[in-house]
Motif scaffolding. Structure first.
Motif, PDB file in Angstrom:
ATOM      1  N   LEU A 127      45.482  49.382  11.724  1.00  0.00           N
ATOM      2  CA  LEU A 127      44.655  47.894  13.289  1.00  0.00           C
ATOM      3  C   LEU A 127      43.995  48.618  14.093  1.00  0.00           C
ATOM      4  O   LEU A 127      42.985  47.761  14.267  1.00  0.00           O
ATOM      5  CB  LEU A 127      46.114  48.715  14.025  1.00  0.00           C
ATOM      6  N   VAL A 128      43.519  50.072  13.689  1.00  0.00           N
ATOM      7  CA  VAL A 128      42.723  50.622  14.797  1.00  0.00           C
ATOM      8  C   VAL A 128      41.662  50.447  14.223  1.00  0.00           C
ATOM      9  O   VAL A 128      40.589  49.725  14.597  1.00  0.00           O
ATOM     10  CB  VAL A 128      42.423  52.661  14.814  1.00  0.00           C
ATOM     11  N   ILE A 129      41.630  50.118  12.761  1.00  0.00           N
ATOM     12  CA  ILE A 129      39.839  49.824  12.102  1.00  0.00           C
ATOM     13  C   ILE A 129      39.688  48.568  11.791  1.00  0.00           C
ATOM     14  O   ILE A 129      38.603  47.846  12.533  1.00  0.00           O
ATOM     15  CB  ILE A 129      39.968  50.196  10.677  1.00  0.00           C
ATOM     16  N   SER A 130      40.994  47.714  11.777  1.00  0.00           N
ATOM     17  CA  SER A 130      40.785  46.066  12.476  1.00  0.00           C
ATOM     18  C   SER A 130      40.369  46.006  13.535  1.00  0.00           C
ATOM     19  O   SER A 130      39.327  45.106  13.839  1.00  0.00           O
ATOM     20  CB  SER A 130      42.021  45.758  12.370  1.00  0.00           C
ATOM     21  N   LEU A 131      41.272  47.045  14.638  1.00  0.00           N
ATOM     22  CA  LEU A 131      40.507  46.595  16.251  1.00  0.00           C
ATOM     23  C   LEU A 131      39.065  46.338  15.829  1.00  0.00           C
ATOM     24  O   LEU A 131      38.104  45.646  16.499  1.00  0.00           O
ATOM     25  CB  LEU A 131      40.816  46.955  17.392  1.00  0.00           C
ATOM     26  N   SER A 132      38.618  47.146  15.771  1.00  0.00           N
ATOM     27  CA  SER A 132      36.400  47.377  15.485  1.00  0.00           C
ATOM     28  C   SER A 132      35.829  46.118  14.380  1.00  0.00           C
ATOM     29  O   SER A 132      35.178  46.674  15.311  1.00  0.00           O
ATOM     30  CB  SER A 132      36.263  49.300  14.873  1.00  0.00           C
ATOM     31  N   LYS A 133      36.228  46.318  13.515  1.00  0.00           N
ATOM     32  CA  LYS A 133      36.021  44.634  12.959  1.00  0.00           C
ATOM     33  C   LYS A 133      36.589  43.588  13.641  1.00  0.00           C
ATOM     34  O   LYS A 133      35.932  41.890  13.240  1.00  0.00           O
ATOM     35  CB  LYS A 133      36.588  45.078  11.875  1.00  0.00           C
ATOM     36  N   PHE A 134      37.223  43.551  14.744  1.00  0.00           N
ATOM     37  CA  PHE A 134      37.405  41.953  15.517  1.00  0.00           C
ATOM     38  C   PHE A 134      36.269  41.654  16.501  1.00  0.00           C
ATOM     39  O   PHE A 134      35.718  42.119  16.786  1.00  0.00           O
ATOM     40  CB  PHE A 134      38.230  42.515  16.437  1.00  0.00           C
ATOM     41  N   LYS A 135      36.197  39.907  15.934  1.00  0.00           N
ATOM     42  CA  LYS A 135      34.520  39.415  16.956  1.00  0.00           C
ATOM     43  C   LYS A 135      35.745  38.602  17.533  1.00  0.00           C
ATOM     44  O   LYS A 135      35.998  37.724  17.388  1.00  0.00           O
ATOM     45  CB  LYS A 135      34.060  38.569  15.264  1.00  0.00           C
ATOM     46  N   VAL A 156      49.846  40.923  23.903  1.00  0.00           N
ATOM     47  CA  VAL A 156      48.128  41.349  24.594  1.00  0.00           C
ATOM     48  C   VAL A 156      48.033  40.745  24.950  1.00  0.00           C
ATOM     49  O   VAL A 156      46.935  40.133  24.572  1.00  0.00           O
ATOM     50  CB  VAL A 156      47.944  42.531  22.957  1.00  0.00           C
ATOM     51  N   PRO A 157      47.854  41.127  26.530  1.00  0.00           N
ATOM     52  CA  PRO A 157      46.450  40.527  26.752  1.00  0.00           C
ATOM     53  C   PRO A 157      45.131  40.592  26.660  1.00  0.00           C
ATOM     54  O   PRO A 157      44.545  41.121  25.991  1.00  0.00           O
ATOM     55  CB  PRO A 157      46.442  41.179  28.706  1.00  0.00           C
ATOM     56  N   TYR A 158      44.401  39.830  26.759  1.00  0.00           N
ATOM     57  CA  TYR A 158      42.986  39.507  26.514  1.00  0.00           C
ATOM     58  C   TYR A 158      41.594  40.391  27.080  1.00  0.00           C
ATOM     59  O   TYR A 158      41.004  40.618  25.694  1.00  0.00           O
ATOM     60  CB  TYR A 158      42.183  38.228  26.739  1.00  0.00           C
ATOM     61  N   GLU A 159      42.029  41.334  27.923  1.00  0.00           N
ATOM     62  CA  GLU A 159      41.244  42.115  28.360  1.00  0.00           C
ATOM     63  C   GLU A 159      41.371  43.801  27.583  1.00  0.00           C
ATOM     64  O   GLU A 159      40.440  44.015  27.867  1.00  0.00           O
ATOM     65  CB  GLU A 159      41.435  42.433  29.880  1.00  0.00           C
ATOM     66  N   VAL A 160      42.661  43.755  27.618  1.00  0.00           N
ATOM     67  CA  VAL A 160      42.913  44.790  26.886  1.00  0.00           C
ATOM     68  C   VAL A 160      42.285  44.438  25.184  1.00  0.00           C
ATOM     69  O   VAL A 160      41.887  45.511  24.624  1.00  0.00           O
ATOM     70  CB  VAL A 160      44.983  45.092  26.532  1.00  0.00           C
ATOM     71  N   ILE A 161      43.258  43.249  24.616  1.00  0.00           N
ATOM     72  CA  ILE A 161      42.332  43.243  23.643  1.00  0.00           C
ATOM     73  C   ILE A 161      40.262  43.829  23.547  1.00  0.00           C
ATOM     74  O   ILE A 161      39.954  44.312  22.162  1.00  0.00           O
ATOM     75  CB  ILE A 161      42.658  41.854  23.072  1.00  0.00           C
ATOM     76  N   GLU A 162      39.875  43.143  24.090  1.00  0.00           N
ATOM     77  CA  GLU A 162      38.453  43.327  24.455  1.00  0.00           C
ATOM     78  C   GLU A 162      38.191  44.581  24.617  1.00  0.00           C
ATOM     79  O   GLU A 162      37.298  45.072  24.297  1.00  0.00           O
ATOM     80  CB  GLU A 162      38.656  42.619  25.553  1.00  0.00           C
ATOM     81  N   ILE A 206      43.178  50.796  23.093  1.00  0.00           N
ATOM     82  CA  ILE A 206      43.757  50.907  22.066  1.00  0.00           C
ATOM     83  C   ILE A 206      45.092  52.015  21.914  1.00  0.00           C
ATOM     84  O   ILE A 206      45.666  51.273  20.981  1.00  0.00           O
ATOM     85  CB  ILE A 206      42.517  51.770  20.776  1.00  0.00           C
ATOM     86  N   GLN A 207      45.331  52.936  22.924  1.00  0.00           N
ATOM     87  CA  GLN A 207      46.864  53.029  23.379  1.00  0.00           C
ATOM     88  C   GLN A 207      47.815  51.359  23.364  1.00  0.00           C
ATOM     89  O   GLN A 207      48.918  51.885  22.580  1.00  0.00           O
ATOM     90  CB  GLN A 207      46.719  54.437  23.855  1.00  0.00           C
ATOM     91  N   HIS A 208      47.206  51.343  23.909  1.00  0.00           N
ATOM     92  CA  HIS A 208      48.136  50.013  24.640  1.00  0.00           C
ATOM     93  C   HIS A 208      48.688  48.892  23.390  1.00  0.00           C
ATOM     94  O   HIS A 208      49.978  48.850  23.618  1.00  0.00           O
ATOM     95  CB  HIS A 208      47.334  49.418  25.436  1.00  0.00           C
ATOM     96  N   VAL A 209      47.206  49.171  22.866  1.00  0.00           N
ATOM     97  CA  VAL A 209      47.714  48.042  21.548  1.00  0.00           C
ATOM     98  C   VAL A 209      48.884  48.779  20.175  1.00  0.00           C
ATOM     99  O   VAL A 209      49.593  47.964  19.797  1.00  0.00           O
ATOM    100  CB  VAL A 209      46.532  47.441  20.167  1.00  0.00           C
TER     101      VAL A 209
END
Length: 77
Positions: free
Chosen positions: A67-75, A9-15, A25-28
């Motif tokens: 996964l979505v919850i983990s994304l929201s906590k990702f630093k 997954v591209p860095y920009e999408v993760i960001e 989020i849908q892409h991830v």
């Protein structure tokens, strides 16, 4: 840079996903969909005793939510 067997997954999408962008989020989720399908598989059998593999949609939804919850906590450092 090391080559991988699969596309990352591209860095920009993760960001963007971390910042709450719905499309990102849908892409991830789409990126990890096949993996979540494999984790959600269950062996079922019918009345004749035949067994088959099916995806348990409830388990898959739980994985998507995690996964979505983990994304929201990702630093990002």
């Amino acid at each position: 840079m090391e080559k991988t067997l699969y596309e990352l997954v591209p860095y920009e999408v993760i960001e963007k996903a971390i910042n709450g962008d719905v499309e990102a989020i849908q892409h991830v989720i789409q990126h990890y969909s096949r993996y979540m399908n494999s984790l959600s598989q269950k062996n079922l059998s019918d009345t004749d005793g035949n067994t088959y593999v099916a995806i348990d949609e409830e388990i898959k939804k739980c994985l998507e939510i995690k996964l979505v919850i983990s994304l929201s906590k990702f630093k990002i450092a």
